[in-house]
Design a protein around this motif. Structure first.
Motif, mmCIF file in Angstrom:
data_model
loop_
_atom_site.group_PDB
_atom_site.id
_atom_site.type_symbol
_atom_site.label_atom_id
_atom_site.label_comp_id
_atom_site.label_asym_id
_atom_site.label_seq_id
_atom_site.Cartn_x
_atom_site.Cartn_y
_atom_site.Cartn_z
ATOM 1 N N GLU A 82 0.829 -1.202 0.000
ATOM 2 C CA GLU A 82 0.000 0.000 0.000
ATOM 3 C C GLU A 82 0.869 1.261 0.000
ATOM 4 O OE1 GLU A 82 -2.247 -0.653 3.514
ATOM 5 O OE2 GLU A 82 -3.044 -2.560 2.778
ATOM 6 N N HIS A 117 2.202 1.640 -3.508
ATOM 7 C CA HIS A 117 1.111 2.129 -4.350
ATOM 8 C C HIS A 117 0.932 3.637 -4.156
ATOM 9 C CE1 HIS A 117 -3.435 1.722 -5.540
ATOM 10 N NE2 HIS A 117 -2.784 2.593 -6.278
ATOM 11 N N SER A 135 1.449 6.079 -7.338
ATOM 12 C CA SER A 135 0.263 6.819 -7.755
ATOM 13 C C SER A 135 0.368 8.301 -7.389
ATOM 14 C CB SER A 135 -0.984 6.204 -7.113
ATOM 15 O OG SER A 135 -2.142 6.929 -7.449
ATOM 16 N N ASP A 185 -4.084 3.210 -10.414
ATOM 17 C CA ASP A 185 -4.946 2.738 -9.328
ATOM 18 C C ASP A 185 -5.827 1.588 -9.766
ATOM 19 O OD1 ASP A 185 -3.852 4.727 -7.754
ATOM 20 O OD2 ASP A 185 -5.562 6.095 -7.960
ATOM 21 N N PHE A 206 -0.191 -4.131 -6.287
ATOM 22 C CA PHE A 206 0.869 -3.847 -5.316
ATOM 23 C C PHE A 206 0.668 -4.755 -4.100
ATOM 24 C CE2 PHE A 206 0.229 -0.006 -7.768
ATOM 25 C CZ PHE A 206 1.496 0.549 -7.938
#
Length: 496
Positions: free
Chosen positions: A197, A200, A204, A219, A224
């Motif tokens: 997370e 990610h 992102s 997304d 991930f």
């Protein structure tokens, strides 16, 4: 007489070390890995080496990559020996060397175009990372991605020539999308809670600064997975290079020493495919969180707990810290009284038995793990390994005597001298401001807690403030060993 490590010399080397059962020339790239350090070569690379030794999944070989000047030094040393590594696994009662060969290339750092082209290669289906806890551009206090970091801002302004790992990943993903190639999975192998997370959020978050629509695509399209990784792996120095030469007759530019124990727990989210790592001991689970809480708080939190008292007592090796009755007892009391009670249940795992196993691992004298290694980068490690447990206990209305003492020991360490007056060599990106705050805290303990980007909400607790202040003053007045003993004897009490 030593033999230079190389593919050509494997036949001679097999007399003293295990060598690959597979033909390295038959391997094909499937993974790009950023951060080819000791931990990666003792962990992910070992699992892949084990898998290739069964004759399976030979199309999942590693291509190394990096972005730092130090990555070039590693690349050069490994290239000189055909990207082979001597890994020495050491238990308390035995040692064994093996040659691993799952890496077939190492991209030269600083050439973004070449790295992006490799990331866009359809054969690459996983991009993995071991870039240390401090490499994710996380705000320590909030635990969230920091879009204002200068390196992130620079990449957002020049996405076609990125300098960070995340900028390169974004450029690689964009090239794949434009060519209609399935996106690779991004797999973190760092000791960070929710590391998938966190990764990610970084990928992102950086993409959103320059191309919000592409961030939305990331997304929706890129996996991930979270992971828990574990293997104690000290740094390599002349000692390790000498042992490999003297005991095994191998000339290796950068061997790796590690404990025998290893563990990898991984969420099974790999839309582009993955190697059959479950056949060589990787645990695939729906939710990694219970395992990572256990490991990060008991093992890594334990590392942080012993690092600073040991450093203040001029103890160099981890096993020597565990041989010190006071330090060992401090760790055990802290774990049993404050850390383990707030860890959620872990499937099929006894947490007390897990800690006993951790104690045994820390006692291992052969791997030569050092207190300076455990003490480094505290500004990133304390907010991940210690302060979350402190925050959990405070939310539950529970005391934090031992955990406050850990934070106070860290502060006392950053005053810069051990109990004997020996200067401490810091290894922390925030060393200057930590040192300045620690010196002020000798007279005003709140000066250290004013580092709000590190302590966050914990520093707002009046109970923690009082416990920390008492611990720090006791350390300065009575010394480290006496302070630890007062804690152990239960004589350290104050009204709430």
């Amino acid at each position: 007489m030593t033999t230079k490590l190389s593919l050509a010399n494997l036949n001679a080397i097999k007399a003293t070390a295990a060598v690959p059962a597979y033909d390295r020339s038959k391997l094909k790239a499937g993974i790009v890995h950023f951060g080819v350090g000791n931990f990666h070569r003792a962990h992910q690379a070992i699992y892949l080496d084990d898998l290739f030794n069964t004759g399976k999944d030979l199309d999942w070989a590693i291509v190394g990559a990096g972005v730092l000047p130090s990555d070039e030094a590693m690349r050069t040393k490994l290239e000189e020996q055909d990207f082979l590594t001597t890994v020495v696994e050491q238990d308390n009662n035995k040692s064994a060397a093996r040659i691993t060969a799952p890496m077939i290339d190492y991209l030269r750092p600083g050439n973004a175009a070449v790295t992006i082209a490799q990331l866009a290669n359809p054969a690459i289906r996983i991009v993995s990372l071991t870039i240390t806890e401090g490499g994710y551009f996380i705000d320590p206090a909030s635990g969230k991605f920091n879009p204002g970091h200068s390196a992130i801002v620079a990449d957002s302004r020049n996405p076609s020539d990125p300098k960070t790992v995340f900028g390169l990943i974004i450029a690689g993903l964009k090239a794949r999308r434009d060519k209609g190639i399935t996106p690779f999975t991004v797999m973190s192998c760092d000791n960070i809670p929710g590391n998938g997370e966190v990764t990610h959020a970084a990928v992102s978050g950086l993409a959103r600064l320059s191309d919000p629509a592409f961030a939305d695509w990331i997304d929706a399209s890129v996996a991930f997975p979270n992971a828990m990784v574990d293997r104690i792996t000290p740094a390599t120095g002349p000692r390790e290079i000498g042992i490999v030469a003297d005991d095994y007759g191998i000339e290796d530019n950068w061997p790796v020493f590690c404990e025998e124990f290893k563990q990898w727990v991984l969420e099974d989210r790999f839309p582009a495919g993955r190697p059959a790592l479950e056949t060589v001991g990787v645990q695939f689970v729906p939710d990694v969180a219970p395992y990572e809480h256990m490991k990060i708080r008991i093992l890594n939190g334990g590392h942080a707990a012993i690092a600073y008292p040991a450093a203040l007592l001029d103890i160099h090796f981890v096993h020597e810290a565990m041989e010190d009755e006071t330090v060992r007892a401090f760790l055990a009391k802290l774990e049993h009284d404050e850390i383990i009670p707030v860890i959620p249940p872990v499937p099929n795992t006894d947490l007390d038995a897990y800690f006993k196993q951790v104690e045994t691992r820390l006692f291992n004298p052969k791997i030569g793990d050092t207190i300076p290694r455990l003490a480094q980068d505290g500004s990133n490690r304390q907010p991940k390994f210690i302060l979350p447990t402190t925050a959990d206990r405070l939310r539950r209305g529970e005391d934090v005597i031992g955990l406050s003492l850990v934070s106070a020991l860290w502060c006392r360490y950053f005053a810069g001298t051990s109990e004997s007056g020996k200067a401490i060599a810091f290894n922390d990106a925030s060393a200057d401001r930590l040192h300045a705050a620690a010196l002020k805290a000798k007279d005003d303990p709140q000066a250290f807690l004013a580092l709000s980007d590190i302590f966050g909400e914990v520093a707002q607790s009046s109970l923690f403030q009082r416990r920390f202040a008492q611990a720090l003053r006791t350390l300065w007045d009575k010394g480290t060993r006496t302070t630890l003993q007062l804690y152990l004897d239960g004589k350290w009490r104050m009204t709430s």
